[in-house]
Write an enzyme that holds these catalytic residues in place. Structure first.
Site, PDB file in Angstrom:
ATOM      1  N   GLU A  12       0.817  -1.217   0.000  1.00  0.00           N
ATOM      2  CA  GLU A  12       0.000   0.000   0.000  1.00  0.00           C
ATOM      3  C   GLU A  12       0.853   1.271   0.000  1.00  0.00           C
ATOM      4  O   GLU A  12       0.369   2.329  -0.406  1.00  0.00           O
ATOM      5  CB  GLU A  12      -0.974  -0.022   1.188  1.00  0.00           C
ATOM      6  CG  GLU A  12      -2.036  -1.108   1.009  1.00  0.00           C
ATOM      7  CD  GLU A  12      -2.919  -1.347   2.221  1.00  0.00           C
ATOM      8  OE1 GLU A  12      -4.094  -1.709   2.019  1.00  0.00           O
ATOM      9  OE2 GLU A  12      -2.452  -1.219   3.375  1.00  0.00           O
ATOM     10  N   ASP A 196     -11.718  -6.684  -3.109  1.00  0.00           N
ATOM     11  CA  ASP A 196     -12.558  -7.896  -3.040  1.00  0.00           C
ATOM     12  C   ASP A 196     -13.917  -7.473  -2.515  1.00  0.00           C
ATOM     13  O   ASP A 196     -14.092  -6.326  -2.128  1.00  0.00           O
ATOM     14  CB  ASP A 196     -11.920  -8.939  -2.091  1.00  0.00           C
ATOM     15  CG  ASP A 196     -11.751  -8.380  -0.687  1.00  0.00           C
ATOM     16  OD1 ASP A 196     -10.680  -7.831  -0.401  1.00  0.00           O
ATOM     17  OD2 ASP A 196     -12.715  -8.446   0.104  1.00  0.00           O
TER      18      ASP A 196
END
Ligand code: ADE
Length: 230
Positions: A12, A196
């Protein structure tokens, strides 16, 4: 202005470090903190490791030791709302802890005495993000993000979180970072790109889309840094 940029996982913050090119690093309290100059700001950047405890430590260190005056969180999340697809961006209007349960004492889910179920993000940073989204031509959703020390891979758990908190996305760090920033009176912003949809396929999708979605979020956060203080 000194701005903290944090993620939970190396994936990230890697796109952010790659865009900066030059930075220094310092170890403290079990983390590595990277410092750099960018777009007229001083930055401190770190990934916390996963979950509410590690993310609270990292945010606290960024504020107390590194003097961060604003905090931007960049990362990925599981989408709850049906319209959210993998790769879409959502900024938190407010965050809550979906795994806090002292309902045995008559409190609502997510509530801790002397706290609140929801913590709102900074409205100026949200307005800036909305402008940037228009300029970049990207869709930016806004909604409640629910945080817990659980990787949610169950339609039932996801439906419960949606129903209980009216949440649009879920992850594992935002609300703890919100709690730290709120208590230190530091403006903060939480951005997540969907990796997701928190159902039975979540583990497979997360592995497949972590990197690409983290990049989408990081790119947007760097645009924000360029425009903060304009
Ligand atoms: N971050 C990204 N996807 C997630 C999920 N399904 N559960 C918890 N955190 C997540």
């Amino acid at each position: 202005m000194k701005i903290a940029i944090m993620g939970a996982m190396r994936e990230e913050i890697d796109p952010i470090l790659a865009a900066l090119g030059e930075y220094t690093s310092e170890e403290h309290a079990g983390n590595v903190f990277y410092s750099a100059q960018y777009a007229g700001h001083e930055l401190v950047i770190a990934y916390s490791k996963i979950g509410k405890v590690f993310s609270a430590i990292t945010a606290s260190v960024m504020i107390e030791r590194f003097g961060a005056q604003a905090l931007l969180f960049s990362g990925v999340a599981g989408g709850i709302g049906k319209e959210l697809k993998i790769g879409d961006l959502i900024m938190a209007s407010a965050l809550c802890q979906h795994d806090v349960d002292i309902t045995a004492f008559g409190h609502p889910y997510g509530f801790i005495p002397e706290g609140s179920v929801m913590i709102e993000t900074d409205s100026d940073l949200r307005s800036l993000a909305a402008e940037i989204a228009v300029d970049m031509g990207v869709e930016l959703y806004e909604g409640i993000i629910a945080t817990g020390d659980q990787f949610v891979a169950s339609s039932e758990r996801k439906a419960w979180i949606e129903k209980t908190f009216n949440a649009d996305a879920l992850e594992m760090e935002g609300a703890s970072v919100a709690c730290v920033c709120h208590n230190f009176s530091i403006p903060f912003f939480v951005l997540r790109a969907i990796s997701d949809t928190a159902d039975g396929e979540a583990g497979i999708d997360f592995d497949a889309f972590l990197q690409s979605s983290a990049q989408v979020s990081a790119k947007f956060i760097l645009e924000m840094v360029k425009r903060i203080g304009d």
